[in-house]
Design a protein around this motif. Sequence first.
Motif, PDB file in Angstrom:
ATOM      1  N   LEU A   1      53.035 -18.441 -80.863  1.00 17.52           N
ATOM      2  CA  LEU A   1      52.757 -17.791 -82.144  1.00 17.52           C
ATOM      3  C   LEU A   1      52.727 -16.267 -81.979  1.00 17.52           C
ATOM      4  N   ALA A   2      52.152 -15.819 -80.879  1.00 16.16           N
ATOM      5  CA  ALA A   2      52.135 -14.382 -80.608  1.00 16.16           C
ATOM      6  C   ALA A   2      53.556 -13.858 -80.415  1.00 16.16           C
ATOM      7  N   ARG A   3      54.410 -14.649 -79.763  1.00 14.09           N
ATOM      8  CA  ARG A   3      55.805 -14.243 -79.580  1.00 14.09           C
ATOM      9  C   ARG A   3      56.546 -14.206 -80.922  1.00 14.09           C
ATOM     10  N   ALA A   4      56.213 -15.151 -81.808  1.00 14.24           N
ATOM     11  CA  ALA A   4      56.830 -15.146 -83.138  1.00 14.24           C
ATOM     12  C   ALA A   4      56.438 -13.886 -83.900  1.00 14.24           C
TER      13      ALA A   4
ATOM     14  N   VAL B   1      53.717  -5.465 -77.345  1.00 16.99           N
ATOM     15  CA  VAL B   1      53.276  -6.857 -77.312  1.00 16.99           C
ATOM     16  C   VAL B   1      54.388  -7.738 -76.743  1.00 16.99           C
ATOM     17  N   PHE B   2      55.624  -7.442 -77.118  1.00 11.66           N
ATOM     18  CA  PHE B   2      56.793  -8.164 -76.623  1.00 11.66           C
ATOM     19  C   PHE B   2      56.831  -8.147 -75.094  1.00 11.66           C
TER      20      PHE B   2
ATOM     21  N   PHE C   1      39.557 -10.319 -76.317  1.00  9.68           N
ATOM     22  CA  PHE C   1      39.539  -9.699 -77.641  1.00  9.68           C
ATOM     23  C   PHE C   1      38.561  -8.528 -77.675  1.00  9.68           C
ATOM     24  N   SER C   2      37.383  -8.713 -77.096  1.00 10.80           N
ATOM     25  CA  SER C   2      36.356  -7.661 -77.106  1.00 10.80           C
ATOM     26  C   SER C   2      36.802  -6.430 -76.321  1.00 10.80           C
ATOM     27  N   ILE C   3      37.380  -6.655 -75.139  1.00 12.74           N
ATOM     28  CA  ILE C   3      37.865  -5.529 -74.333  1.00 12.74           C
ATOM     29  C   ILE C   3      38.971  -4.789 -75.080  1.00 12.74           C
ATOM     30  N   GLY C   4      39.886  -5.544 -75.681  1.00 10.74           N
ATOM     31  CA  GLY C   4      40.965  -4.922 -76.444  1.00 10.74           C
ATOM     32  C   GLY C   4      40.439  -4.119 -77.612  1.00 10.74           C
ATOM     33  N   LEU C   5      39.462  -4.666 -78.317  1.00 14.29           N
ATOM     34  CA  LEU C   5      38.873  -3.967 -79.464  1.00 14.29           C
ATOM     35  C   LEU C   5      38.204  -2.669 -79.029  1.00 14.29           C
TER      36      LEU C   5
ATOM     37  N   LEU D   1      45.486  -9.014 -80.323  1.00 17.25           N
ATOM     38  CA  LEU D   1      46.435  -9.879 -81.000  1.00 17.25           C
ATOM     39  C   LEU D   1      46.621 -11.204 -80.263  1.00 17.25           C
ATOM     40  N   ILE D   2      46.849 -11.121 -78.954  1.00 15.54           N
ATOM     41  CA  ILE D   2      47.094 -12.331 -78.160  1.00 15.54           C
ATOM     42  C   ILE D   2      45.852 -13.222 -78.151  1.00 15.54           C
ATOM     43  N   ALA D   3      44.690 -12.621 -77.933  1.00 18.62           N
ATOM     44  CA  ALA D   3      43.453 -13.408 -77.944  1.00 18.62           C
ATOM     45  C   ALA D   3      43.227 -14.040 -79.311  1.00 18.62           C
ATOM     46  N   GLY D   4      43.550 -13.299 -80.367  1.00 15.88           N
ATOM     47  CA  GLY D   4      43.392 -13.835 -81.719  1.00 15.88           C
ATOM     48  C   GLY D   4      44.273 -15.041 -81.968  1.00 15.88           C
ATOM     49  N   PHE D   5      45.530 -14.969 -81.534  1.00 18.20           N
ATOM     50  CA  PHE D   5      46.428 -16.102 -81.712  1.00 18.20           C
ATOM     51  C   PHE D   5      46.001 -17.296 -80.857  1.00 18.20           C
ATOM     52  N   MET D   6      45.518 -17.027 -79.646  1.00 18.97           N
ATOM     53  CA  MET D   6      45.036 -18.121 -78.799  1.00 18.97           C
ATOM     54  C   MET D   6      43.837 -18.822 -79.455  1.00 18.97           C
TER      55      MET D   6
END
Length: 359
Positions: A10-13, A51-52, A206-210, A258-263
């Motif tokens: 989904l993240a790749r999409a 992200v890609f 997600f927290s570290i990214g934020l 983004l990646i953590a959110g999709f996971m």
Amino acid sequence: MKKRIIGFDLARAYAIFGMFIVNFNMVFGNHDDHSTLGKLLILFSGHSSTVFVILAGMGVALMTNRLQEYTSKDRKMLRNTILKRAAFLFLFGMLFCLWWPADILHFYGGYMSIGALLVFMDKKYYLITAAIAIILFHLLLLIIPFETGWNFSTLEYRDFYTVSGFLRNTLYNGWNSILPWFAYFAIGLYLGRLDWALKQTQQMIFSIGLIIYLMVKGFRYASTFMDISTETREFINADYIPPVLPFILNTIGFGMMLIAGFMFISQYISEKKWTADLARAGQMTLTHYVSHLSIGMVVFALLQGENYSDLMSHKTWVSPLGVFLYSIGFFILSIYFSKFWGKKFKQGPLEMMMRKISG
């Protein structure tokens, strides 16, 4: 499909959809458009590509994730497979450069070649290598002017087909040069080694990214009140070219969120039919990347009454809404193509070609 794989796909999409917006807007859009939607399209220019690349690193890590089970022979075979795929992407990308000079695939070949050397090391070395790539890039900025070789008014790289120009472009100041862009790939390798089935992993990343993302945003905002030089202000607010530290940190933070959110959300939507269709599109990103820069560009040009050869010199801009709607339409067609192709084949057309050649 496994839930964690669905989240990854989904993240790749999302990333390929973002690439549609970036590239269609680059050719047809007006970057001086300051409307709300125009600014929104510009935001995709850094976040989608980065992200890609992070996801490409994750893909290599997930492909080699049974570390405890591999014999030395297994590791050698996997490393050779990665190197063969790197060679395929490099050669295919170099040919594609004749059609699309801003190609990213040949750079992927470079990322994967370096990644093949690191892939079976402890994951802490991925982060160390990412830091080294960023530091080396900034050291080169002090030695070689970033604009060397570029004609930014036409976005042409004058000496790309010379030895010195090619090496400079590939390693230092190309669209997605190995320095510092390998840092994103290395971050992806690190993320791919984590156990995404654990909610703690999803929450931590997600927290570290934020935190990283908000720190950069806050610093950029605070800089508007600082008495600093023009050069320093440009460094703080640089966007994509050149990809200096604030941009790198900002996009890494966004990518992690983004990646953590999709996971995370994939756990709740994995059984939905539309989720499987989106995930299938995410599995064919190589095919969709090439198709939108070939079929997608030609069709868009024809809709504007132009030839593809005139695209980069055209003077009639398409509105942000037009670019956005076309990107959505092409993405929907890509999803349907992936759905129907996937009924007969496990991989997309170009993915199949790469696997047949590389194993």
